[in-house]
Design a protein around this motif. Structure first.
Motif, PDB file in Angstrom:
ATOM      1  N   PRO A 144      46.933  99.529  24.512  1.00 59.72           N
ATOM      2  CA  PRO A 144      48.329  99.988  24.688  1.00 59.72           C
ATOM      3  C   PRO A 144      49.152  99.469  23.362  1.00 59.72           C
ATOM      4  CG  PRO A 144      48.490  98.173  27.274  1.00 59.72           C
ATOM      5  CD  PRO A 144      47.437  98.566  25.342  1.00 59.72           C
ATOM      6  N   GLY A 145      48.987  98.232  22.984  1.00 60.92           N
ATOM      7  CA  GLY A 145      49.219  98.272  21.831  1.00 60.92           C
ATOM      8  C   GLY A 145      50.613  97.921  21.029  1.00 60.92           C
ATOM      9  N   PRO A 146      50.985  99.108  19.399  1.00 60.64           N
ATOM     10  CA  PRO A 146      52.236  99.250  19.950  1.00 60.64           C
ATOM     11  C   PRO A 146      53.295 100.676  20.276  1.00 60.64           C
ATOM     12  CG  PRO A 146      50.736 100.617  18.396  1.00 60.64           C
ATOM     13  CD  PRO A 146      50.221 100.052  20.023  1.00 60.64           C
ATOM     14  N   TYR A 147      52.439 100.945  21.549  1.00 61.80           N
ATOM     15  CA  TYR A 147      53.187 102.116  22.529  1.00 61.80           C
ATOM     16  C   TYR A 147      54.534 101.928  23.180  1.00 61.80           C
ATOM     17  CZ  TYR A 147      48.715 105.301  21.194  1.00 61.80           C
ATOM     18  OH  TYR A 147      48.144 105.305  20.817  1.00 61.80           O
ATOM     19  N   GLY A 148      55.390 102.730  22.796  1.00 59.30           N
ATOM     20  CA  GLY A 148      56.234 102.027  24.581  1.00 59.30           C
ATOM     21  C   GLY A 148      55.985 102.069  25.925  1.00 59.30           C
ATOM     22  N   ARG A 149      56.706 100.985  26.279  1.00 61.65           N
ATOM     23  CA  ARG A 149      55.887 100.962  27.661  1.00 61.65           C
ATOM     24  C   ARG A 149      57.418 101.581  28.645  1.00 61.65           C
ATOM     25  NH1 ARG A 149      52.994  98.406  24.034  1.00 61.65           N
ATOM     26  NH2 ARG A 149      51.641  96.406  25.179  1.00 61.65           N
ATOM     27  N   LEU A 150      56.104 102.286  29.990  1.00 58.69           N
ATOM     28  CA  LEU A 150      57.394 102.965  31.003  1.00 58.69           C
ATOM     29  C   LEU A 150      57.296 102.410  32.153  1.00 58.69           C
ATOM     30  CD1 LEU A 150      55.408 106.768  30.629  1.00 58.69           C
ATOM     31  CD2 LEU A 150      57.339 105.887  29.740  1.00 58.69           C
ATOM     32  N   LEU A 151      58.722 101.562  32.453  1.00 56.02           N
ATOM     33  CA  LEU A 151      58.921 100.832  33.105  1.00 56.02           C
ATOM     34  C   LEU A 151      58.995 101.845  34.525  1.00 56.02           C
ATOM     35  CD1 LEU A 151      61.300  98.159  31.351  1.00 56.02           C
ATOM     36  CD2 LEU A 151      58.096  98.617  31.440  1.00 56.02           C
ATOM     37  N   THR A 152      58.746 101.191  35.536  1.00 57.51           N
ATOM     38  CA  THR A 152      58.043 102.052  36.820  1.00 57.51           C
ATOM     39  C   THR A 152      58.707 101.348  38.480  1.00 57.51           C
ATOM     40  OG1 THR A 152      56.063 102.289  37.268  1.00 57.51           O
ATOM     41  CG2 THR A 152      57.037 104.089  36.144  1.00 57.51           C
ATOM     42  N   GLU A 153      59.308 102.050  38.976  1.00 57.99           N
ATOM     43  CA  GLU A 153      59.777 101.073  40.517  1.00 57.99           C
ATOM     44  C   GLU A 153      59.273 102.147  41.172  1.00 57.99           C
ATOM     45  OE1 GLU A 153      63.120  98.764  41.915  1.00 57.99           O
ATOM     46  OE2 GLU A 153      61.708  97.560  40.674  1.00 57.99           O
ATOM     47  N   GLY A 154      58.637 101.720  42.626  1.00 55.31           N
ATOM     48  CA  GLY A 154      58.643 103.201  43.162  1.00 55.31           C
ATOM     49  C   GLY A 154      58.958 104.205  43.022  1.00 55.31           C
ATOM     50  N   GLY A 155      57.751 104.696  41.785  1.00 54.65           N
ATOM     51  CA  GLY A 155      57.409 106.364  41.469  1.00 54.65           C
ATOM     52  C   GLY A 155      58.632 107.030  40.642  1.00 54.65           C
ATOM     53  N   ARG A 156      59.718 105.769  40.594  1.00 53.07           N
ATOM     54  CA  ARG A 156      60.822 105.868  39.475  1.00 53.07           C
ATOM     55  C   ARG A 156      60.500 105.550  38.230  1.00 53.07           C
ATOM     56  NH1 ARG A 156      66.095 107.872  41.008  1.00 53.07           N
ATOM     57  NH2 ARG A 156      67.558 107.224  39.724  1.00 53.07           N
ATOM     58  N   LEU A 157      61.004 106.245  37.752  1.00 56.98           N
ATOM     59  CA  LEU A 157      60.851 106.114  35.844  1.00 56.98           C
ATOM     60  C   LEU A 157      61.663 104.776  35.153  1.00 56.98           C
ATOM     61  CD1 LEU A 157      59.024 105.456  33.095  1.00 56.98           C
ATOM     62  CD2 LEU A 157      60.725 107.360  33.148  1.00 56.98           C
ATOM     63  N   LEU A 158      62.218 104.121  35.475  1.00 54.42           N
ATOM     64  CA  LEU A 158      63.542 103.455  35.411  1.00 54.42           C
ATOM     65  C   LEU A 158      64.171 103.442  33.478  1.00 54.42           C
ATOM     66  CD1 LEU A 158      63.193 100.161  37.491  1.00 54.42           C
ATOM     67  CD2 LEU A 158      63.948 102.508  38.034  1.00 54.42           C
ATOM     68  N   ALA A 159      62.832 102.756  32.809  1.00 54.77           N
ATOM     69  CA  ALA A 159      63.267 102.750  31.272  1.00 54.77           C
ATOM     70  C   ALA A 159      61.844 102.555  30.444  1.00 54.77           C
ATOM     71  CB  ALA A 159      63.737 101.583  31.294  1.00 54.77           C
ATOM     72  N   ILE A 160      62.070 103.074  29.101  1.00 52.25           N
ATOM     73  CA  ILE A 160      61.221 102.877  27.644  1.00 52.25           C
ATOM     74  C   ILE A 160      61.357 101.822  26.822  1.00 52.25           C
ATOM     75  CG2 ILE A 160      59.866 104.261  26.193  1.00 52.25           C
ATOM     76  CD1 ILE A 160      60.616 107.464  27.703  1.00 52.25           C
ATOM     77  N   ARG A 161      60.457 101.296  26.597  1.00 52.48           N
ATOM     78  CA  ARG A 161      60.773  99.569  26.644  1.00 52.48           C
ATOM     79  C   ARG A 161      59.623 100.226  24.993  1.00 52.48           C
ATOM     80  NH1 ARG A 161      64.254  97.985  28.452  1.00 52.48           N
ATOM     81  NH2 ARG A 161      63.621  96.759  29.965  1.00 52.48           N
TER      82      ARG A 161
END
Length: 316
Positions: A144-161
Motif C-alpha cells: 500500500p506504501g504511499p496510497y491513501g487508505r480507505l477506513l471502513t466499518e460495517g461496509g461503510r466507508l468512513l474516511a480516506i486517510r
C-alpha cells in the motif's frame, strides 16, 4: 422506464494536469498507450459504458487537449480549470454541467488512467442507483506504501486517510484509494461546495467529500476494483507499465476471440486493431493504427502494418 433512464450519468473527466514528471512538451494525457492517447482510453470507456453525458476539464495552457477532445468526442462539454488548486476545484470547473445535471449520477474520472474499464464504471453507477450517495473505487494491494487508505466499518466507508497522515494502525490497512469517485447528482454540488483547503498544500481535495458525506448522514461505500484498472500515469515508467498491461489484455482478448498468436509476447496491438476469427499472427508483428484483418487471414512474421485492411489469404 429503465433505471438508467431515471438515473442518467454525467462523467467529469479531469484532464488539466501539467504532467511535469513526463519531461515532455506533449500534455500528459496525450501520451499514448496502444497508439491511443491516455485520455482517449478513458473517453472510450465512458462510451462503452453507455454514459449519457460527458464533461472534460482541461488546462488553460493545453489547447492540443481541447482539440483532441473536440475531434474524438465532439458532444463532450469542455471546461477550463484556470488555476490548478486541487481535484475538487477541478471538478467544480465543470459547475455549469453539474448544475444542469440535477438527477442521476456523476462519475469523476482521471484522464491519465487509461486502463479503467467500462464494467467498473457501470458498477460504480449501479451502486449509486441502488441508493449510495458517494462511492469510491478502492483496491487491495500487498504494497500500500504511499496510497491513501480507505477506513471502513460495517461496509461503510468512513474516511480516506493520506499515508502521511495515517497512524501506524491505519498504515497496516491494504485497502487503498483508487481516486475514481461517484456521486448521486442531488448531493454532488452540495458536497463539493463545502470542501475547504485547510491543509498543508492549500488545495481543495475531492477525497474530503467522504467525511463531509458521513457527517451529513449520507451513505458512503468503497467499491472494489482491480489495482491495474486505476493505474495513473505520471511518468515514463508508469507509461511503460500501462503499455505492458494493455498489450497483455489485448493479446488475451484476441486469443479468446479465436485468433492464433504463434508467439503472443512478440505481437503488439493498437487500441483500434480489428481481427476476424481464425486469423493467424506469426511472431514479431506490430499492428499500428487503423488495421483490420478479415477472417482466416495470416499475418507473416516481422510485419509492421498500419492503415490497411487485410483480406483472407492462403496460409503463411
Amino acid at each position: 422506464m429503465s433505471e438508467h433512464a431515471l438515473f442518467p450519468t454525467l462523467a467529469v473527466v479531469l484532464a488539466a494536469g501539467q504532467g511535469t514528471r513526463m519531461r515532455s512538451s506533449l500534455p500528459k494525457v496525450l501520451h499514448q498507450v496502444g497508439n491511443r492517447p491516455l485520455l482517449g482510453h478513458v473517453l472510450a470507456a465512458t462510451a462503452v459504458a453507455g454514459i449519457e453525458q460527458l464533461a472534460v476539464v482541461v488546462g488553460p495552457d493545453t489547447p492540443a487537449v481541447a482539440e483532441y477532445v473536440q475531434q474524438v468526442a465532439p458532444a463532450a462539454q469542455q471546461f477550463i480549470q484556470q488555476q490548478r488548486l486541487g481535484t475538487a476545484h477541478a471538478v467544480l470547473a465543470a459547475r455549469p454541467a453539474l448544475l444542469r445535471h440535477e438527477q442521476g449520477c456523476v462519475l469523476v474520472l482521471f484522464g491519465d488512467s487509461p486502463l479503467i474499464g467500462a464494467q467498473t464504471l457501470q458498477r460504480l453507477r449501479q451502486t449509486l442507483i441502488d441508493g449510495v450517495a458517494v462511492a469510491v473505487a478502492g483496491f487491495t494491494t500487498a504494497q500500500p506504501g504511499p496510497y491513501g487508505r480507505l477506513l471502513t466499518e460495517g461496509g461503510r466507508l468512513l474516511a480516506i486517510r493520506e499515508a502521511k497522515d495515517a497512524s501506524a494502525e491505519e498504515l497496516a490497512i491494504n485497502l487503498c484509494n483508487g481516486g475514481v469517485m461517484g456521486f448521486r447528482a442531488d448531493h454532488c454540488l452540495w458536497l463539493l461546495e463545502r470542501i475547504g483547503n485547510g491543509n498543508a498544500q492549500g488545495e481543495f481535495y475531492l477525497t474530503d467529500a467522504v467525511e463531509l458525506a458521513n457527517a451529513a448522514g449520507l451513505p458512503v461505500v468503497a467499491v472494489a476494483v482491480a489495482e491495474e484498472e486505476i493505474l495513473g500515469v505520471n511518468d515514463r515508467e508508469q507509461l511503460h507499465a500501462a503499455e505492458q498491461i494493455f498489450q497483455r489484455r489485448r493479446r488475451q482478448q484476441a486469443m479468446q476471440a479465436g485468433v492464433t498468436l504463434a508467439a503472443a509476447d512478440t505481437v503488439y496491438f493498437s487500441a483500434d486493431t480489428e481481427l476476424g476469427v481464425d486469423v493467424r499472427v506469426e511472431p514479431c508483428v506490430v499492428f499500428g493504427p487503423g488495421v483490420q484483418v478479415e477472417q482466416g487471414a495470416c499475418i507473416a512474421a516481422f510485419s509492421h502494418l498500419q492503415h490497411v485492411r487485410i483480406t483472407a489469404q492462403p496460409a503463411c
